[in-house]
Design a protein around this motif. Structure first.
Motif, PDB file in Angstrom:
ATOM      1  N   GLY A 195      41.261  55.182  19.734  1.00  0.00           N
ATOM      2  CA  GLY A 195      40.840  55.238  18.224  1.00  0.00           C
ATOM      3  C   GLY A 195      39.843  54.313  18.108  1.00  0.00           C
ATOM      4  N   PRO A 196      39.104  54.348  16.761  1.00  0.00           N
ATOM      5  CA  PRO A 196      38.130  53.453  16.338  1.00  0.00           C
ATOM      6  C   PRO A 196      38.754  52.034  16.342  1.00  0.00           C
ATOM      7  N   ARG A 197      38.008  51.129  16.444  1.00  0.00           N
ATOM      8  CA  ARG A 197      38.454  49.864  16.324  1.00  0.00           C
ATOM      9  C   ARG A 197      37.251  48.962  15.956  1.00  0.00           C
ATOM     10  N   THR A 198      37.590  47.606  15.575  1.00  0.00           N
ATOM     11  CA  THR A 198      36.749  46.474  14.998  1.00  0.00           C
ATOM     12  C   THR A 198      36.116  45.896  16.317  1.00  0.00           C
ATOM     13  N   LEU A 199      37.193  45.447  17.234  1.00  0.00           N
ATOM     14  CA  LEU A 199      36.960  45.051  18.543  1.00  0.00           C
ATOM     15  C   LEU A 199      37.816  45.410  19.484  1.00  0.00           C
ATOM     16  N   ASP A 200      37.516  45.601  21.014  1.00  0.00           N
ATOM     17  CA  ASP A 200      38.225  45.921  21.797  1.00  0.00           C
ATOM     18  C   ASP A 200      37.836  44.792  23.042  1.00  0.00           C
ATOM     19  N   LEU A 201      38.746  43.910  23.485  1.00  0.00           N
ATOM     20  CA  LEU A 201      38.302  43.060  24.796  1.00  0.00           C
ATOM     21  C   LEU A 201      39.037  43.388  26.034  1.00  0.00           C
ATOM     22  N   ASP A 202      38.645  44.030  26.877  1.00  0.00           N
ATOM     23  CA  ASP A 202      39.131  44.548  28.101  1.00  0.00           C
ATOM     24  C   ASP A 202      39.116  43.560  29.055  1.00  0.00           C
ATOM     25  N   LEU A 203      40.234  42.865  29.858  1.00  0.00           N
ATOM     26  CA  LEU A 203      39.890  42.217  31.134  1.00  0.00           C
ATOM     27  C   LEU A 203      39.688  43.187  32.497  1.00  0.00           C
ATOM     28  N   LEU A 204      38.418  43.234  32.640  1.00  0.00           N
ATOM     29  CA  LEU A 204      38.252  44.317  33.669  1.00  0.00           C
ATOM     30  C   LEU A 204      38.282  43.593  35.165  1.00  0.00           C
ATOM     31  N   LEU A 205      37.941  42.515  35.259  1.00  0.00           N
ATOM     32  CA  LEU A 205      38.053  41.873  36.505  1.00  0.00           C
ATOM     33  C   LEU A 205      38.343  40.535  36.342  1.00  0.00           C
ATOM     34  N   TYR A 206      39.371  40.049  37.253  1.00  0.00           N
ATOM     35  CA  TYR A 206      39.542  38.483  37.265  1.00  0.00           C
ATOM     36  C   TYR A 206      39.727  38.100  38.727  1.00  0.00           C
ATOM     37  N   GLY A 207      38.483  37.584  39.144  1.00  0.00           N
ATOM     38  CA  GLY A 207      38.058  37.316  40.629  1.00  0.00           C
ATOM     39  C   GLY A 207      38.405  38.654  41.252  1.00  0.00           C
ATOM     40  N   GLU A 208      39.003  38.400  42.444  1.00  0.00           N
ATOM     41  CA  GLU A 208      39.230  39.544  43.404  1.00  0.00           C
ATOM     42  C   GLU A 208      40.749  39.824  43.159  1.00  0.00           C
ATOM     43  N   ALA A 209      41.374  39.582  41.949  1.00  0.00           N
ATOM     44  CA  ALA A 209      42.842  39.660  41.933  1.00  0.00           C
ATOM     45  C   ALA A 209      43.274  41.195  41.821  1.00  0.00           C
ATOM     46  N   MET A 210      44.379  41.539  42.131  1.00  0.00           N
ATOM     47  CA  MET A 210      44.947  42.858  41.974  1.00  0.00           C
ATOM     48  C   MET A 210      46.386  42.676  41.306  1.00  0.00           C
ATOM     49  N   ILE A 211      46.441  42.731  39.922  1.00  0.00           N
ATOM     50  CA  ILE A 211      47.757  42.515  39.372  1.00  0.00           C
ATOM     51  C   ILE A 211      48.184  43.579  38.813  1.00  0.00           C
ATOM     52  N   ASP A 212      49.625  43.849  38.745  1.00  0.00           N
ATOM     53  CA  ASP A 212      50.189  44.972  37.997  1.00  0.00           C
ATOM     54  C   ASP A 212      51.421  44.481  37.663  1.00  0.00           C
ATOM     55  N   GLU A 213      51.412  44.274  36.268  1.00  0.00           N
ATOM     56  CA  GLU A 213      52.592  43.552  35.638  1.00  0.00           C
ATOM     57  C   GLU A 213      52.688  44.764  34.345  1.00  0.00           C
ATOM     58  N   PRO A 214      53.685  44.441  33.697  1.00  0.00           N
ATOM     59  CA  PRO A 214      53.953  44.977  32.285  1.00  0.00           C
ATOM     60  C   PRO A 214      53.020  44.280  31.441  1.00  0.00           C
ATOM     61  N   GLY A 215      51.912  45.186  30.838  1.00  0.00           N
ATOM     62  CA  GLY A 215      51.141  44.783  29.897  1.00  0.00           C
ATOM     63  C   GLY A 215      50.071  44.140  30.540  1.00  0.00           C
ATOM     64  N   LEU A 216      49.808  44.185  31.764  1.00  0.00           N
ATOM     65  CA  LEU A 216      48.599  43.386  32.678  1.00  0.00           C
ATOM     66  C   LEU A 216      48.078  43.984  33.687  1.00  0.00           C
ATOM     67  N   VAL A 263      45.165  44.656  36.537  1.00  0.00           N
ATOM     68  CA  VAL A 263      43.623  43.890  36.868  1.00  0.00           C
ATOM     69  C   VAL A 263      43.658  44.535  38.244  1.00  0.00           C
ATOM     70  N   PRO A 264      42.460  45.092  38.713  1.00  0.00           N
ATOM     71  CA  PRO A 264      41.279  45.509  37.720  1.00  0.00           C
ATOM     72  C   PRO A 264      41.613  46.374  36.622  1.00  0.00           C
ATOM     73  N   HIS A 265      41.028  46.670  35.822  1.00  0.00           N
ATOM     74  CA  HIS A 265      41.372  47.529  34.592  1.00  0.00           C
ATOM     75  C   HIS A 265      41.487  48.805  35.265  1.00  0.00           C
ATOM     76  N   PRO A 266      42.564  49.657  34.999  1.00  0.00           N
ATOM     77  CA  PRO A 266      43.068  50.686  35.756  1.00  0.00           C
ATOM     78  C   PRO A 266      42.140  51.916  35.392  1.00  0.00           C
ATOM     79  N   HIS A 267      41.181  51.905  34.559  1.00  0.00           N
ATOM     80  CA  HIS A 267      40.144  53.047  34.163  1.00  0.00           C
ATOM     81  C   HIS A 267      38.939  52.356  34.785  1.00  0.00           C
TER      82      HIS A 267
END
Length: 163
Positions: free
Chosen positions: A95-116, A118-122
């Motif tokens: 929905g609408p928002r004042t600000l959205d900050l997404d962690l898209l990439l973190y170096g070459e890391a692939m992270i899949d943890e609850p709430g995190l 990377v890379p951003h799944p979409h």
């Protein structure tokens, strides 16, 4: 000296003075602990994604060099959103928002943890993130996917307008 990582942060807003909010938020990324703002794309006006019955977004991508681990960086991004008036507890998803900050990439890391994730799944499906990313990092790669320029080549770019 602590090792650092180059991370890509997606910025977006569609409430209030969205362009000013995104510009100020990009500047604030350089104020995070052990973090330096490397560069930021220009601003882009893009239609809403997901829930489309809302104002267009202003989007950008920033590259930062950070000594924060991915979880600490995400926590800092969420705190920055709150400083800019975002309250995730009362919003509708996409929905609408004042600000959205997404962690898209973190170096070459692939992270899949609850709430995190990377890379951003979409990321590979979101032209509004890929276009500004490629502007400032033309050789960007999405871990597990490949070159970002290959991902964007199959997407509709007609409604992404530079401001």
């Amino acid at each position: 000296m602590t090792a650092t990582v180059v991370a890509a942060i997606g910025l977006g807003a569609n409430l209030g003075d969205a362009a000013l909010t995104v510009q100020r938020a990009a500047q604030s990324l350089g104020l995070l602990p052990r973090t330096r703002l490397l560069r930021c794309s220009r601003l882009y006006r893009t239609p809403a994604w997901g829930m489309q019955a809302q104002p267009d977004f202003v989007n950008a991508v920033a590259l930062i060099d950070t000594g924060l681990d991915a979880r600490a960086l995400l926590d800092a991004l969420l705190a920055t959103e709150r400083e800019f008036g975002r309250d995730r507890s009362v919003e509708r998803r996409w929905g609408p928002r004042t600000l959205d900050l997404d962690l898209l990439l973190y170096g070459e890391a692939m992270i899949d943890e609850p709430g995190l994730q990377v890379p951003h799944p979409h990321l590979a499906q979101r032209a509004f993130a890929l276009v500004p990313l490629l502007e400032i990092a033309p050789d960007a790669a999405i871990p597990g996917v490949g070159a970002a320029r290959n991902a964007v080549s199959g997407l509709d770019l007609s409604n992404i307008q530079p401001l």
